[in-house]
Scaffold this active site. Structure first.
Site, PDB file in Angstrom:
ATOM      1  N   GLN A   1       0.850  -1.195   0.000  1.00  0.00           N
ATOM      2  CA  GLN A   1       0.000   0.000   0.000  1.00  0.00           C
ATOM      3  C   GLN A   1       0.888   1.250   0.000  1.00  0.00           C
ATOM      4  O   GLN A   1       1.677   1.467   0.931  1.00  0.00           O
ATOM      5  CB  GLN A   1      -0.933   0.023   1.212  1.00  0.00           C
ATOM      6  CG  GLN A   1      -2.000   1.105   1.038  1.00  0.00           C
ATOM      7  CD  GLN A   1      -2.904   1.290   2.235  1.00  0.00           C
ATOM      8  OE1 GLN A   1      -2.431   1.429   3.359  1.00  0.00           O
ATOM      9  NE2 GLN A   1      -4.205   1.340   2.007  1.00  0.00           N
TER      10      GLN A   1
ATOM     11  N   TYR B   1      -5.946  10.876   3.618  1.00  0.00           N
ATOM     12  CA  TYR B   1      -4.555  11.162   3.276  1.00  0.00           C
ATOM     13  C   TYR B   1      -4.503  11.936   1.947  1.00  0.00           C
ATOM     14  O   TYR B   1      -5.539  12.320   1.412  1.00  0.00           O
ATOM     15  CB  TYR B   1      -3.750   9.855   3.282  1.00  0.00           C
ATOM     16  CG  TYR B   1      -3.730   9.244   4.670  1.00  0.00           C
ATOM     17  CD1 TYR B   1      -3.133   9.933   5.734  1.00  0.00           C
ATOM     18  CD2 TYR B   1      -4.358   8.031   4.949  1.00  0.00           C
ATOM     19  CE1 TYR B   1      -3.144   9.414   7.025  1.00  0.00           C
ATOM     20  CE2 TYR B   1      -4.373   7.508   6.246  1.00  0.00           C
ATOM     21  CZ  TYR B   1      -3.763   8.210   7.275  1.00  0.00           C
ATOM     22  OH  TYR B   1      -3.785   7.715   8.562  1.00  0.00           O
TER      23      TYR B   1
ATOM     24  N   ARG C   1      -7.535   2.020  -2.950  1.00  0.00           N
ATOM     25  CA  ARG C   1      -8.427   2.011  -1.782  1.00  0.00           C
ATOM     26  C   ARG C   1      -9.049   3.388  -1.590  1.00  0.00           C
ATOM     27  O   ARG C   1      -8.339   4.397  -1.616  1.00  0.00           O
ATOM     28  CB  ARG C   1      -7.653   1.628  -0.515  1.00  0.00           C
ATOM     29  CG  ARG C   1      -8.558   1.373   0.671  1.00  0.00           C
ATOM     30  CD  ARG C   1      -7.813   0.863   1.896  1.00  0.00           C
ATOM     31  NE  ARG C   1      -8.621  -0.152   2.564  1.00  0.00           N
ATOM     32  CZ  ARG C   1      -8.657  -0.362   3.880  1.00  0.00           C
ATOM     33  NH1 ARG C   1      -7.921   0.378   4.684  1.00  0.00           N
ATOM     34  NH2 ARG C   1      -9.419  -1.292   4.405  1.00  0.00           N
TER      35      ARG C   1
ATOM     36  N   GLY D   1      -9.358  -6.216   9.112  1.00  0.00           N
ATOM     37  CA  GLY D   1      -8.268  -5.504   9.756  1.00  0.00           C
ATOM     38  C   GLY D   1      -8.006  -6.025  11.149  1.00  0.00           C
ATOM     39  O   GLY D   1      -7.141  -6.873  11.377  1.00  0.00           O
ATOM     40  N   ARG D   2      -8.798  -5.527  12.107  1.00  0.00           N
ATOM     41  CA  ARG D   2      -8.501  -5.802  13.515  1.00  0.00           C
ATOM     42  C   ARG D   2      -8.461  -7.293  13.841  1.00  0.00           C
ATOM     43  O   ARG D   2      -7.613  -7.732  14.620  1.00  0.00           O
ATOM     44  CB  ARG D   2      -9.522  -5.068  14.396  1.00  0.00           C
ATOM     45  CG  ARG D   2      -9.320  -3.554  14.342  1.00  0.00           C
ATOM     46  CD  ARG D   2     -10.508  -2.804  14.855  1.00  0.00           C
ATOM     47  NE  ARG D   2     -11.677  -3.043  14.005  1.00  0.00           N
ATOM     48  CZ  ARG D   2     -12.921  -2.703  14.321  1.00  0.00           C
ATOM     49  NH1 ARG D   2     -13.158  -2.114  15.471  1.00  0.00           N
ATOM     50  NH2 ARG D   2     -13.907  -2.950  13.490  1.00  0.00           N
TER      51      ARG D   2
END
Ligand SMILES: Cc1cc2nc3c(=O)[nH]c(=O)nc-3n(C[C@H](O)[C@H](O)[C@H](O)COP(=O)(O)O)c2cc1C
Length: 364
Positions: free
Chosen positions: A99, A180, A227, A319-320
């Site tokens: 990424q 971002y 993404r 993810g988590r």
């Protein structure tokens, strides 16, 4: 029958199952922002045969840096550490894409070369904290990029993509989500420019499309993913017409023929679930994007299966749960209980909360 454990393709990537490891910043790089041996062990543990891993966000430039401890890809010296990671993942039969990251305004002079202000499309400050070597610091007021500086930033993404190739990755994912730099250009709450990179959506989308094109020139479209986080509010983001903004970008990326579009559901704000609403973003953008679609944000094995069965996504990124369950695909396949994650060890530190989460008894 379970669809999660059927093969699918994302451009040139042929995958054996649809449980993808989401990009997860863990801030355990070596000095010089080099990928560490500990990171190699962590990714190795999370590799499954025919599974896809998306690496943690990796800055393509010193100016794109917002978190001390993140591994970079802005220098050739950073290739080697990453090569050890990709070799280990490949040795276990997995695939891994990098990424590519530029945080834009989500930074602080203490993280910037020469202690300068971070850069952004416009001089608008975000709320929240950057992770400096001296501890958290509130994001500072950014400096608006001059028109003539933008090609050099696009080139940083191109070079990052080329170094990722040299490091043996299977492709790259452009980080266009979570407030971002590319997202700051895309959404009108953070982009007040009056040149061809600001104003109407055709202009605001230009930066993300140009960096995607730069990565495509290095890799070919079938090894580049993107993404995005439609209607995401992390990083003080906002847009006056998210449906138009994200519908437009999805359509343009569809035309580029990228390997996949990766969508973060708006029920997730960065790393936290802020509502228990059903997934909507992937379903809406399916109408605009005709390639492989990855959904992320708040999924369980059950809800992942449901979104695949409904045809609203082709794979689901976790993810988590991948943090605390290194063998997550095996656990979901056999409906084994999941280990809870410990937020206090998400960012920085050593092996604890990183490589010491156990595998389930019955998986290898
Ligand atoms: C510790 C942590 C670090 C993260 N780092 C990144 C990152 O580097 N890049 C990114 O796009 N998303 C990042 N995210 C967001 C995740 O990829 C994902 O979208 C989010 O955790 C929601 O998915 P989940 O509900 O399965 O955890 C991070 C999340 C967590 C918890």
């Amino acid at each position: 029958m379970s669809k999660l454990f059927t093969p699918f393709t994302a451009g040139a990537l042929s995958l054996a199952h649809r449980v993808v490891m989401a990009p997860l910043t863990r801030l355990r790089a070596d000095p010089g922002d080099k990928a560490s041996a500990l990171m190699r062990d962590y990714y190795t543990q999370r590799t499954s045969q025919g599974g896809l891993i998306i690496s943690e966000a990796t800055p393509v430039a010193r100016e794109g840096y917002g978190y001390a401890g993140a591994p970079g890809i802005y220098e050739d010296a950073q290739i080697e550490g990453w090569r050890a990671v990709t070799e280990a993942v490949h040795a276990r039969g997995g695939k891994i894409v990098m990424q590519l990251w530029h945080v834009g305004r989500q930074s602080h002079p203490e993280l910037q070369p020469g202690g300068k202000a971070p850069v952004a499309p416009s001089a608008i400050q975000a709320e929240g904290d950057a992770y400096t070597p001296n501890g958290p610091r509130p994001f500072s007021m950014p400096r608006a990029l001059e028109r003539h500086e933008i090609p050099a930033v696009i080139d940083q993404f191109r070079q990052g993509a080329a170094r990722a190739k040299a490091a043996g990755f299977d492709g790259v994912e452009i980080h266009g989500a979570n407030g971002y730099l590319p997202d700051q250009f895309l959404q009108d709450g953070t982009n007040h420019r009056t040149d061809e990179y600001g104003g109407p959506i055709e202009n605001r989308a230009r930066f993300l499309l140009e960096i995607t094109q730069a990565a495509i020139e290095v890799w070919g479209a079938d090894r580049v993913g993107v993404r995005i986080s439609p209607s995401g509010t992390y990083g003080s983001m906002s847009d006056s017409n998210p449906q138009e903004t994200f519908g437009y970008i999805a359509e343009k990326l569809s035309v580029l023929g990228i390997a996949y579009l990766h969508i973060v559901e708006p029920r997730i704000k960065g790393t936290e679930l802020i509502s228990d609403s059903k997934p909507v973003a992937a379903q809406q953008l399916r109408q605009h994007f005709h390639g492989t679609l990855l959904a992320a944000g708040g999924f369980t094995g059950e809800s992942a299966e449901a979104i695949l069965q409904a045809g609203d996504a082709d794979a689901v990124a976790f993810g988590r749960f991948f943090i605390s369950n290194p063998d997550l695909p095996e656990r979901l396949r056999h409906t084994l209980p999941l280990t809870e994650y410990d937020r206090t060890t998400f960012y920085g530190g050593g092996t604890h909360g990183y490589t010491d989460y156990p595998k389930a008894q019955s998986s290898d």
